[in-house]
Design an enzyme around this catalytic site. Sequence first.
Site, PDB file in Angstrom:
ATOM      1  N   ASP A  32       0.824  -1.212   0.000  1.00 23.07           N
ATOM      2  CA  ASP A  32       0.000   0.000   0.000  1.00 23.07           C
ATOM      3  C   ASP A  32       0.857   1.259   0.000  1.00 23.07           C
ATOM      4  OD1 ASP A  32      -2.789  -1.162   2.052  1.00 23.07           O
ATOM      5  OD2 ASP A  32      -2.035  -1.717   0.079  1.00 23.07           O
ATOM      6  N   CYS A  48       3.852 -24.592  18.223  1.00 23.44           N
ATOM      7  CA  CYS A  48       4.076 -23.728  19.371  1.00 23.44           C
ATOM      8  C   CYS A  48       2.758 -23.751  20.134  1.00 23.44           C
ATOM      9  CB  CYS A  48       4.384 -22.313  18.892  1.00 23.44           C
ATOM     10  SG  CYS A  48       4.424 -21.115  20.230  1.00 23.44           S
ATOM     11  N   LYS A  85     -12.410 -29.119 -17.606  1.00 23.80           N
ATOM     12  CA  LYS A  85     -12.585 -28.095 -16.571  1.00 23.80           C
ATOM     13  C   LYS A  85     -11.956 -26.815 -17.104  1.00 23.80           C
ATOM     14  CE  LYS A  85     -12.176 -27.143 -11.687  1.00 23.80           C
ATOM     15  NZ  LYS A  85     -11.448 -25.892 -11.660  1.00 23.80           N
ATOM     16  N   SER A  92     -17.670 -25.496  -4.849  1.00 21.26           N
ATOM     17  CA  SER A  92     -16.469 -25.775  -5.640  1.00 21.26           C
ATOM     18  C   SER A  92     -16.351 -27.287  -5.791  1.00 21.26           C
ATOM     19  CB  SER A  92     -15.239 -25.161  -4.986  1.00 21.26           C
ATOM     20  OG  SER A  92     -15.246 -25.445  -3.629  1.00 21.26           O
TER      21      SER A  92
HETATM   22  S1  IVH Z   1     -19.306 -28.453 -12.449  1.00 21.53           S
HETATM   23  C1  IVH Z   1     -19.152 -27.348  -8.061  1.00 21.53           C
HETATM   24  N1  IVH Z   1     -18.162 -28.384 -14.767  1.00 21.53           N
HETATM   25  O1  IVH Z   1     -14.857 -25.218 -11.713  1.00 21.53           O
HETATM   26  C2  IVH Z   1     -20.331 -27.376  -8.878  1.00 21.53           C
HETATM   27  N2  IVH Z   1     -17.410 -26.825 -13.149  1.00 21.53           N
HETATM   28  O2  IVH Z   1     -14.146 -25.867  -8.820  1.00 21.53           O
HETATM   29  C3  IVH Z   1     -20.172 -28.124 -10.129  1.00 21.53           C
HETATM   30  N3  IVH Z   1     -15.673 -25.326 -13.948  1.00 21.53           N
HETATM   31  O3  IVH Z   1     -16.928 -23.034  -9.983  1.00 21.53           O
HETATM   32  C4  IVH Z   1     -19.218 -27.534 -11.031  1.00 21.53           C
HETATM   33  N4  IVH Z   1     -15.513 -26.141 -15.987  1.00 21.53           N
HETATM   34  O4  IVH Z   1     -16.479 -22.475 -12.369  1.00 21.53           O
HETATM   35  C5  IVH Z   1     -18.202 -27.833 -13.543  1.00 21.53           C
HETATM   36  N5  IVH Z   1     -17.277 -28.477 -16.894  1.00 21.53           N
HETATM   37  C6  IVH Z   1     -17.311 -27.916 -15.686  1.00 21.53           C
HETATM   38  C7  IVH Z   1     -16.471 -26.839 -15.329  1.00 21.53           C
HETATM   39  C8  IVH Z   1     -16.553 -26.321 -14.033  1.00 21.53           C
HETATM   40  C9  IVH Z   1     -15.051 -25.232 -15.137  1.00 21.53           C
HETATM   41  C10 IVH Z   1     -15.387 -24.485 -12.774  1.00 21.53           C
HETATM   42  C11 IVH Z   1     -16.632 -23.840 -12.218  1.00 21.53           C
HETATM   43  C12 IVH Z   1     -16.661 -24.151 -10.768  1.00 21.53           C
HETATM   44  C13 IVH Z   1     -15.282 -24.642 -10.523  1.00 21.53           C
HETATM   45  C14 IVH Z   1     -15.354 -25.685  -9.437  1.00 21.53           C
END
Ligand code: IVH
Length: 677
Positions: free
Chosen positions: A35, A426, A119, A84
Amino acid sequence: MKDKIKILNQYKKKTKELNLHNELYFNQDNPKISDSDYDKLKISVLNLEKKYPFLREKGSFEKKIGATPSNKFEKIRHLRPMLSLSNAFNQEDMKDFIKKIKNFLNLKNQNINLISEPKIDGISATLIYENGILIKGLSRGDGVFGEDILENLKTIKEIPQKITSSNIPKIIEIRCEVYIGKKDFLKIGNKFANPRNAAGGSLRQKNSLETSKIPLKYFAYGLGAIEPMIFSKQSEFLKEIVKWGFATNPLSKNIESFEEVEIHHKKIDSLRSSLDYDIDGLVFKVDDLNLQKRLGNTSSSPRWAIAYKFSSEKATTKIKDIIIQVGRTGAITPVAKVEPVNVGGVVVSNATLHNEDEIKRKDIRIGDTIQIQRAGDVIPQVISVETNKRGNESKKYKFPSKCLCGALTKKEISKTTKKEDAVRRCIKGYDCKFIAREKLKHLVSKEAFNIDGLGKKVIDQFWDLKLIREPSDIFKLDFNKIEKLDGWGALSISNLKKAILKSQLINLDKFIFSIGIRHIGQENAKILASFFRSIKEFTKLFDSKFRKKILLNLVELDGIGETQIQSLENFFLNNTNVRITKELAQKLHIKNYDIQNKDGKFSNKKIMFTGGFKNMSRSEAKTIVEENGGKVLGNISKKLDILVVGDSKPTKKKIDQAKKLNIKIIIEDEWNRILNS
Ligand code: IVH
């Protein structure tokens, strides 16, 4: 003239830098300078303007960026929480995932069909359609409340603003991932470290015109709320929404056997670099939506899905030194200070060494050449040591027996496994200033008091200036002193005051979580809050007269075991902890814990199980009770309403105890009848 150009160039360079840090700080929550350095930079820009008024011809910098740019969007509660995913890193983890699913559903010998999807490493968003019209667009936020970013999402042309189809449900929520294509990312210059940050920055622009300048794309991947339900499978959902005009990822695939999991994972991993978007793994989901519903969620992630990560980015570097860090629970963590190295777009200069045993096991020495890896958000780790490169300068590391505060450290013996913990701790609690500082950081964190403007960095700053030492100090900050500090102005102080004031009204469970008792995380804090109900009852724990008896009563709470009870006892045996917790509570208005009396078949009923069921696991039975308003107890007591006896190996002693206390006993058939009624 020459001078003028020189000054202008200097000014431009500084304003460019300032713009970058504004972006990092305000829009990406990811400051890269302190900052005070930020302030120095800003003041030097304003001083230049003062000294050379010609610089202000096009308006002062202050005006150009407006006052502090706001990163605050309206917060809206998600229809369903955005959770998540838990992670798998190898075949074993995947096996485990499938085993757990089968156990939960009690479908040991049946095959579970999965669907695999990439993903996408972008930013998650959710789109809500009412009668086919896009009415809301939210960011993930903290998972419970999202930010209203509808206008920004509308700038993505491929997102349908209206679905025209004969079979659209009244309400449908489409979950998606917004990203920037790798090629587009290269075109927009180097303002961001990677496409993901760029997508995040762009989506969270207050001005949607700015968002529209950036070529954002998206893939729809999931179903949120829906009314009425018209799908029975995830694969069917994906196929249908393509017809409605949504973009879905073309690489999703139905997986019918475990062998296919690995084959598909390898295949997509090999395609990864040729794709125009970043992916960091595959998501495997149970395809059947009915089974998904039965599986439900844990507090943070669905049981029906997992992210099987690709192996992470690795790099080679050298250990310059090994230091120790003290965490809020007193854990002493060794950290390797390494020669800065770029690992997948991020410069790394620290890597965790976990604990003493890990250093011994891998024979890690100062001066060693090591391989490190960085996976997702986790702290970089040392994978291996290149002992053949070890020179004379390499030095064995002697793990200190004392904490940074000088106190002796201890390895605990686990109550359940009776084994010695690998982590040295600790045990001074608040009496160790290193622990105290980390405890304060926990207290102000998002999941706890969540005080905007009082993050980890500010805690460090206030701590160094001795403005705070203990939690209650947050509520008696000397703003006259803060006003004089670098980086603090009237606006930021007024915002901080407001945020602190707001945080003083807190729910009992958050309060219990915030005080940072070991083994009492968010879930356990909720269980305790539902037991104590009010701060008045909770504070009885402070008094040794009542403590023993209360702790004995906690045994009946499902989820609270011996470890937690011991930890509560240790915490409140310490007078400093008691004083600090009392003083903090005095500064707050702590709301009673509202038991959300869910309506349902088991509303207000306390139930216990013994024996196994034929067609469902104990975990599923527990989830059903909780979803229907009941509570599951772990022991027979007078408070119990029903003991459910499964056909497989019930405990006779429990049935006898229940009979003695006149508790209603039902057998498996009757249980099934109630569930189906
Ligand atoms: S299914 C958790 N499918 O990953 C609820 N997520 O760590 C089910 N994401 O917030 C999520 N590709 O933004 C799902 N094919 C996919 C995805 C996906 C990316 C992301 C999503 C979620 C994060 C979960």
